[in-house]
Design a protein around this motif. Structure first.
Motif, short mmCIF file in Angstrom:
data_model
loop_
_atom_site.label_atom_id
_atom_site.label_comp_id
_atom_site.label_asym_id
_atom_site.label_seq_id
_atom_site.Cartn_x
_atom_site.Cartn_y
_atom_site.Cartn_z
N ARG A 227 43.40 41.00 -79.24
CA ARG A 227 44.04 40.74 -77.95
C ARG A 227 43.29 41.54 -76.87
NH1 ARG A 227 50.25 42.38 -76.83
NH2 ARG A 227 49.52 44.35 -77.70
N TYR A 228 42.96 40.89 -75.78
CA TYR A 228 42.28 41.55 -74.66
C TYR A 228 43.18 41.50 -73.45
CZ TYR A 228 37.94 41.59 -77.31
OH TYR A 228 36.99 41.83 -78.28
N ILE A 229 43.41 42.66 -72.85
CA ILE A 229 44.19 42.72 -71.61
C ILE A 229 43.33 43.44 -70.58
CG2 ILE A 229 46.27 43.60 -70.50
CD1 ILE A 229 47.66 43.43 -73.23
N VAL A 230 42.95 42.71 -69.54
CA VAL A 230 42.11 43.32 -68.50
C VAL A 230 43.00 43.66 -67.31
CG1 VAL A 230 40.06 43.04 -67.06
CG2 VAL A 230 40.18 41.93 -69.29
N THR A 231 42.92 44.90 -66.84
CA THR A 231 43.77 45.33 -65.73
C THR A 231 42.97 45.45 -64.44
OG1 THR A 231 43.50 47.55 -66.64
CG2 THR A 231 45.59 46.47 -67.04
N ARG A 232 43.70 45.60 -63.37
CA ARG A 232 43.10 45.62 -62.04
C ARG A 232 42.03 46.72 -61.88
NH1 ARG A 232 45.70 42.48 -58.50
NH2 ARG A 232 47.65 42.58 -59.62
N ASP A 233 42.21 47.82 -62.58
CA ASP A 233 41.25 48.93 -62.47
C ASP A 233 39.96 48.66 -63.26
OD1 ASP A 233 42.26 49.07 -64.98
OD2 ASP A 233 43.06 51.10 -64.84
N GLY A 234 39.83 47.45 -63.80
CA GLY A 234 38.61 47.11 -64.52
C GLY A 234 38.63 47.51 -65.98
N GLN A 235 39.70 48.16 -66.42
CA GLN A 235 39.81 48.58 -67.82
C GLN A 235 40.13 47.39 -68.71
OE1 GLN A 235 40.69 51.95 -69.36
NE2 GLN A 235 39.56 52.97 -67.74
N THR A 236 39.61 47.44 -69.94
CA THR A 236 39.95 46.42 -70.92
C THR A 236 40.73 47.09 -72.05
OG1 THR A 236 37.85 45.41 -70.40
CG2 THR A 236 39.03 44.52 -72.28
N LYS B 165 43.90 39.49 -66.29
CA LYS B 165 43.77 38.40 -67.27
C LYS B 165 44.00 38.95 -68.66
CE LYS B 165 38.70 38.83 -67.27
NZ LYS B 165 37.42 38.17 -67.09
N SER B 166 44.44 38.08 -69.55
CA SER B 166 44.58 38.49 -70.95
C SER B 166 44.39 37.27 -71.83
CB SER B 166 45.94 39.15 -71.20
OG SER B 166 46.95 38.18 -71.13
N PHE B 167 43.86 37.50 -73.00
CA PHE B 167 43.55 36.37 -73.89
C PHE B 167 43.38 36.88 -75.32
CE2 PHE B 167 39.90 38.00 -71.62
CZ PHE B 167 39.04 38.37 -72.62
N PHE B 168 43.30 35.93 -76.25
CA PHE B 168 43.12 36.28 -77.67
C PHE B 168 41.78 35.75 -78.17
CE2 PHE B 168 47.65 35.87 -76.88
CZ PHE B 168 48.10 37.09 -77.33
N VAL B 169 41.17 36.50 -79.07
CA VAL B 169 39.90 36.05 -79.65
C VAL B 169 39.97 36.16 -81.18
CG1 VAL B 169 37.41 36.37 -79.76
CG2 VAL B 169 38.62 36.80 -77.62
N PRO B 170 40.00 35.04 -81.87
CA PRO B 170 39.95 35.10 -83.33
C PRO B 170 38.52 35.42 -83.80
CG PRO B 170 40.86 33.00 -82.54
CD PRO B 170 40.19 33.67 -81.38
N LYS B 171 38.43 36.23 -84.85
CA LYS B 171 37.12 36.59 -85.39
C LYS B 171 37.06 36.24 -86.88
CE LYS B 171 35.21 39.12 -81.90
NZ LYS B 171 35.09 40.56 -81.87
N LEU B 172 35.87 35.91 -87.34
CA LEU B 172 35.65 35.62 -88.75
C LEU B 172 34.15 35.77 -89.02
CD1 LEU B 172 35.77 31.78 -89.33
CD2 LEU B 172 35.79 32.78 -87.08
N CYS B 173 33.75 35.56 -90.25
CA CYS B 173 32.31 35.70 -90.54
C CYS B 173 31.54 34.62 -89.80
CB CYS B 173 32.04 35.58 -92.03
SG CYS B 173 30.27 35.61 -92.39
N ASN B 174 30.41 35.02 -89.21
CA ASN B 174 29.61 34.09 -88.41
C ASN B 174 28.64 33.25 -89.25
OD1 ASN B 174 30.16 34.60 -85.40
ND2 ASN B 174 30.10 36.63 -86.30
N GLN B 175 28.62 33.47 -90.55
CA GLN B 175 27.72 32.74 -91.47
C GLN B 175 26.35 32.58 -90.82
OE1 GLN B 175 29.29 32.62 -94.16
NE2 GLN B 175 31.43 32.26 -93.69
N CYS B 176 25.78 33.71 -90.43
CA CYS B 176 24.54 33.73 -89.65
C CYS B 176 23.41 32.95 -90.33
CB CYS B 176 24.09 35.17 -89.45
SG CYS B 176 25.33 36.19 -88.68
#
Lengths: 410, 256
Positions: free
Chosen positions: B83-92, B121-132
């Protein structure tokens, strides 16, 4: 079903954002691995200074270092086996070496090096083996008969101790010692490559890593050999006051000479490490923000106070002050050994002190009292087991191959 | 009947070899299995994550842990949601409690309150193996226990892995860990046991919003390939040269 243990959970604490699967996976044993390998390589380089470069006043120390490097050799393997999650599968590295991996060649390099050390010792001590077999011939008692049999086997049937044969031995020693230097450097430089080639790790990835490792290896190896040598000699002096002078060379002279080599390698090691640090700061790549907070804040005491201060600067001054005496040397050597250990610690543990996300930190808590196999193997006691083993091995090997009182078969 | 010693030995050898071949060695393969075994040049698995659609419910993590027998109550997981939450002060502010398994029901990020009025802004990012395509983990495995299949998936041989952890160190994405039970390296393999049978990975199946999709990157008609070819997608950490094959729609610059 085996018990559920999340490897690393026990000794890792996380701060800010760290990926869920990140833990300190490479812990104390991976600190011990380059440390012990470094000692092996350094001890061998020291012995080669006499055998190859004819530094006559290092003769006694050289013979001792050679045998000591044999005692250290198995302990370069020990931490790896302690660290493996599947130690019984360790031989797989030899069965199916996957050569794009830096670790794959370990078995080959390690055994090549072992073969060189063993055969060099054989050539150095062949005359002694023959002398022992002859001296013990016809003596009564099961113990002595067994001892004779052992030496008999150790001669490998080569009984010729004529002058030309001994000259050939000497030549073989010189060739092996010469071949051993690059192999010893490779053995250790490549331990540096194992870390330096990990592109995912911002702190490790550096082409300087193998060279830095070799330099610090030689420093630590020479320091340990000098320290052990001084300890044994002082013990002997304590037991019989007559043994102060060996081969006409006083202990102070040997130690003085060796410490000059030590200083040279120390300067090279520090310069390279500082170059690496300055370069990282100057180029300030993406990872520099997190690296800076690890180097200058989280690990400041470990790196700048303990490693560079106590481990490098202090012994440097102690060794450079005029009128070097044994006691001051001993302190300097202990500090140097500690400094190199801290360097390994700061590379291995420091390299995992920050998350791959560059947004969080991890801290390692060394397990002191073990409560399961994992916390023994990768804890203080496991590390101490590895550290003590070479001395026990040296004591054993020295019973067969006397590295300190051998008088050329007389 | 004449039987020389040579004949006897040859026949005995043939009989031994024949007896050594169990009947089980012969079985019918499904078309998918044949494709996987003979390395169908027309197959390369790829993954598409639409971060705009992800709501952080954690169903994918739940499904993955159950399907792949990664102990449910451990913090390690083959896939996770951030979960990413970005605030007005530029912090993530980033977190992924228990790999996001139970969703994100607490507005606090790691026990730290974030003022809703300050959130930009706030959003979600699912992660998994990238099978590079150029997997660092495969490169560093000293025994070859981890390898890339011809259709692009990186697998781990649990019977050969020595557990040195070099692959875990080499992966820039932190997708690898030691399996708490088997004590060998473990990672997402796009549910290889499912996709090679024509099924979808557990996480794809479990996602209620189609934020996760799998496809064949060599098939231009595949929906995933079409999106990768025609829309603006990004990958994670391409500076490492690993050529990741998990593509993201709506990836923010703050994503780690």
């Amino acid at each position: 079903m085996e018990p559920i243990i999340v490897h690393g959970l026990e000794w890792t604490t996380k701060e800010l954002f760290v990926y869920p699967n990140e833990f300190i996976y490479w812990s104390i044993q991976i600190v011990m691995y380059p440390y012990m390998t470094g000692l092996v390589a350094g001890a061998f380089v020291l012995s080669s200074l006499y055998h190859v470069f004819d530094q006559k006043d290092l003769k006694e120390l050289a013979r001792f270092s050679l045998v000591f490097s044999l005692a250290l050799l198995p302990t370069a393997l020990m931490p790896l086996l302690f660290h493996l999650q599947q130690p019984l599968r360790g031989p797989n590295v030899m069965l199916t070496p996957h050569f794009t991996s830096a670790i794959a060649a370990f078995g080959i390099v390690f055994s090549t090096y072992g073969a060189i050390v063993l055969s060099e010792i054989w050539f150095v001590y062949r005359e002694y083996f023959v002398a022992q077999t002859v001296a013990l011939r016809g003596q009564q008692g099961v113990g002595l008969a067994a001892k004779r049999l052992l030496y008999h086997a150790l001669t490998l049937g080569a009984y010729d101790t004529s002058a030309p044969a001994l000259a050939k031995d000497k030549k073989a020693v010189r060739i092996l010692a010469g071949a051993g230097i690059p192999v010893a450097c490779f053995l250790h430089g490549y331990a540096g490559f194992i870390f330096g080639s990990v592109k995912a790790n911002a702190l490790w990835m550096s082409p300087l890593m193998p060279v830095i490792f070799i330099m610090s290896a030689v420093v630590s190896g020479i320091a340990l050999c000098m320290l052990t040598y001084i300890a044994i000699m002082e013990w002997r002096k304590f037991r019989s006051p007559l043994a102060q002078v060996i081969d006409g060379v006083a202990l102070e002279d040997i130690i003085g000479k060796a410490s000059r080599y030590l200083l040279g390698f120390l300067v090279a090691a520090i310069s390279l490490e500082l170059l690496d640090l300055i370069f990282r700061g100057y180029t300030a790549m993406k990872s520099w923000d997190i690296l800076r907070s690890v180097l200058y804040h989280k690990d400041f005491v470990n790196i700048f106070v303990l490693q560079y201060g106590v481990g490098n600067l202090l012994p440097f001054i102690l060794l450079l002050l005029p009128r070097l005496i044994i006691r001051r040397t001993v302190f300097a050597l202990i500090f140097i050994l500690y400094g190199v250990f801290m360097m390994r610690w700061n590379v291995v543990i420091g390299g995992q002190a920050f998350s791959l996300s560059f947004a969080g930190f991890m801290q390692y808590h060394l397990p002191v009292l073990p409560h399961n196999l994992d916390t023994y193997k990768e804890g203080l006691l496991g590390a101490l087991t590895v550290a003590v083993t070479p001395f026990i091995l040296f004591w054993l090997i020295n019973k067969i191959v006397p590295s300190l009182k051998f008088e050329g078969g007389k | 009947m004449k039987c020389s010693r040579r004949d006897l030995l040859t026949t005995a050898l043939k009989a031994t070899v024949a007896a050594a071949l169990p009947i089980a060695a012969f079985r019918f393969l499904s078309p998918a299995e044949v494709r996987a075994a003979v390395a169908d040049p027309a197959l390369r698995w790829g993954f598409l994550v639409d971060t705009e659609k992800c709501v952080g419910c954690g169903f994918c993590v739940k499904a993955c842990k159950l399907e792949n027998e990664v102990p449910y109550d451990t913090p390690v997981s083959r896939t996770w949601v951030e979960r990413y939450i970005v605030t007005r002060d530029g912090q993530t502010h980033i977190d992924s409690p228990m790999a996001g398994r139970d969703g994100f029901t607490d507005p606090k990020v790691r026990d730290e309150a974030v003022d809703p009025a300050e959130i930009t802004k706030s959003f979600f990012v699912p992660k998994l193996c990238n099978q590079c395509d150029n997997p660092a983990c495969v490169q560093v495995c000293p025994v070859g226990a981890t390898y890339q299949t011809k259709d692009g998936v990186v697998l781990v041989d649990r019977d050969w892995c020595i557990g040195c952890g070099y692959c875990i160190m080499a992966c820039p994405y932190g997708v690898r860990f030691f399996h708490p039970v088997y004590k060998v390296a473990e990672k997402c393999n796009f549910c290889y046991h499912r996709i090679s049978k024509g099924l979808k990975p557990a996480c794809v199946e479990a996602c209620p919003f189609e934020a996760r999709q799998i496809g064949n990157l060599k098939d231009p008609e595949d929906p995933v390939t079409r999106i990768v070819m025609t829309q603006r997608v990004a990958v994670l950490k391409d500076e490492y040269g690993t050529k990741p094959q998990v593509f993201y729609i709506g990836l923010d610059r703050n994503v780690r």
